[in-house]
Design an enzyme around this catalytic site. Structure first.
Site, PDB file in Angstrom:
ATOM      1  N   GLN A 224      95.130  74.354  38.849  1.00  0.00           N
ATOM      2  CA  GLN A 224      93.648  74.402  40.109  1.00  0.00           C
ATOM      3  C   GLN A 224      93.323  76.393  39.649  1.00  0.00           C
ATOM      4  OE1 GLN A 224      93.101  71.667  42.309  1.00  0.00           O
ATOM      5  NE2 GLN A 224      94.357  71.134  40.237  1.00  0.00           N
TER       6      GLN A 224
ATOM      7  N   ALA B   4      89.147  70.174  50.752  1.00  0.00           N
ATOM      8  CA  ALA B   4      89.822  69.716  49.191  1.00  0.00           C
ATOM      9  C   ALA B   4      89.504  70.466  48.549  1.00  0.00           C
ATOM     10  CB  ALA B   4      90.570  68.465  49.486  1.00  0.00           C
ATOM     11  N   HIS B   5      90.748  70.018  47.385  1.00  0.00           N
ATOM     12  CA  HIS B   5      89.463  70.864  45.887  1.00  0.00           C
ATOM     13  C   HIS B   5      88.508  70.337  45.098  1.00  0.00           C
ATOM     14  CE1 HIS B   5      92.123  67.929  42.985  1.00  0.00           C
ATOM     15  NE2 HIS B   5      91.136  67.848  43.964  1.00  0.00           N
ATOM     16  N   ASN B   6      87.514  71.693  45.533  1.00  0.00           N
ATOM     17  CA  ASN B   6      85.343  70.846  45.217  1.00  0.00           C
ATOM     18  C   ASN B   6      84.977  70.539  45.926  1.00  0.00           C
ATOM     19  OD1 ASN B   6      87.673  70.523  42.198  1.00  0.00           O
ATOM     20  ND2 ASN B   6      86.363  72.191  41.448  1.00  0.00           N
TER      21      ASN B   6
END
Length: 356
Positions: free
Chosen positions: A200, A241-243
């Site tokens: 990441q 979560a990511h993004n």
């Protein structure tokens, strides 16, 4: 920590309300209507609380003009348009704040870090290389700021928080105990029966006046950043979560989970236990009711729900049986049966009309 006491006229000025009664009445705290004593001030948030207000021993009440006229047994008031908002404002003045400033001897701070002179760095805090901590920010014990983390002015970072992934936090942000910001997102590429970890490389950007509860996880982006815009408020036990991108003034209640790359608009409300799948968009001004599952993009403002409402246990069991029976019947058969029933109804109606 400090204790507080105010004259009634001081409190009226703080909320820009009209004082009625004893201006020099000393009040030492806020309290509920039920628990209030003569040295407390309470608020009446609507007519349904009038009976409790009449029975209350509060020394003063925050009310609207209409409510005040229905409380003849009380004599000290602050009259405002919105008692609940006035109460919220006063909580800041009765709050016990951390007034201590400086750096505790047990803290470990990299030489390249920049710490404002009037910040507070608590015991056993670890601050990495090239970090920035802004003016009047309080960082409680056992917090870890990894390299290149930046925290703005007048923030409060509670104990045992970890901020990593080069996260950038703006001003007046509150982060409560045991939360992790900037941890590795859940990114893996499946190949030949194995999960291959995706590093990441993004970060986390948090705007002004954001509040994040305890035991939350806000993952860094895979390539682009995870973003929480100004005024976002997050309850405890929330996974982002990511993004993910969350718009201004959106509120997220406890135990919500938001999967990666979802974009949520501004002024939204996610009630407790909502799940949101990844790679979808939610428009501005959307409310999702508790325990709902959001499985596709929502393009129009409004309130949305999913799931089955509460039943008495035996009723629920019978309902489940019927749902399973329904699921076993082909849809085409159901449609044919409905068509047949409609034809029978139309025939009966025709027969009755002919007899008339």
């Amino acid at each position: 920590m400090t204790s507080h006491q105010f004259y009634l006229d001081e409190l009226a000025r703080l909320v820009q309300g009209e004082l009625i009664g004893q201006s020099d009445l000393v009040l030492v705290g806020l309290s509920s209507l039920e628990q209030a004593q003569s040295q407390h001030i309470s608020f009446v948030n609507g007519e349904k609380y009038l009976q409790e207000a009449r029975a209350s021993h509060a020394g003063a009440l925050i009310v609207t003009a209409t409510l005040k006229n229905q409380l003849n047994n009380h004599h000290n008031f602050i009259v405002v348009d919105n008692p609940y908002l006035a109460f919220a404002i006063l909580t800041h003045h009765f709050e016990d704040k951390v007034l201590k400033r400086g750096i505790e001897a047990t803290a470990q701070i990299a030489d390249s870090a920049i710490i404002a002179d009037n910040a507070y760095i608590g015991h056993y805090v670890v601050i990495g290389e090239n970090c920035v901590v802004g003016e009047d920010t309080v960082i409680q014990s056992h917090v870890q700021l990894d390299n290149h983390v930046e925290i703005g002015k007048a923030c409060f970072i509670d104990s045992h928080v970890t901020i990593t992934g080069k996260a950038k936090i703006a001003n007046r942000v509150r982060v409560h105990a045991n939360t992790v910001i900037g941890g590795e997102g859940f990114g893996f590429a499946p190949y030949q029966g194995k999960w291959n970890r995706i590093v990441q490389l993004g970060s986390v950007q948090i705007g002004n006046d954001v509040r994040i509860g305890s035991n939350c996880s806000i993952d860094r982006g895979a390539l682009d950043d995870t973003i929480l815009k100004n005024g976002v408020i997050i309850d405890n036990l929330v996974q982002i979560a990511h993004n993910v991108v969350i718009g201004e003034n959106t509120a997220i209640a406890a135990k919500c989970g938001i999967a990666g790359s979802t974009v949520i608009g501004k002024n939204c409300i996610l009630a407790g236990g909502v799940g949101v799948v990844g790679h979808i968009n939610i428009a501005d001004n959307v409310t999702i009711t508790g325990m709902s599952m959001v499985t596709k993009t929502i393009s129009v403002a409004g309130s949305y729900s999913s799931g089955t409402g509460q039943f008495e246990s035996n009723h629920w069991k019978r309902t489940v049986v019927r749902l399973r029976q329904l699921a076993d019947v082909p849809l085409t058969k159901i449609v044919k049966q409905l068509d047949h029933m409609q034809a029978q109804i139309e025939h009966l109606e025709s027969t009755l009309k002919s007899r008339k």
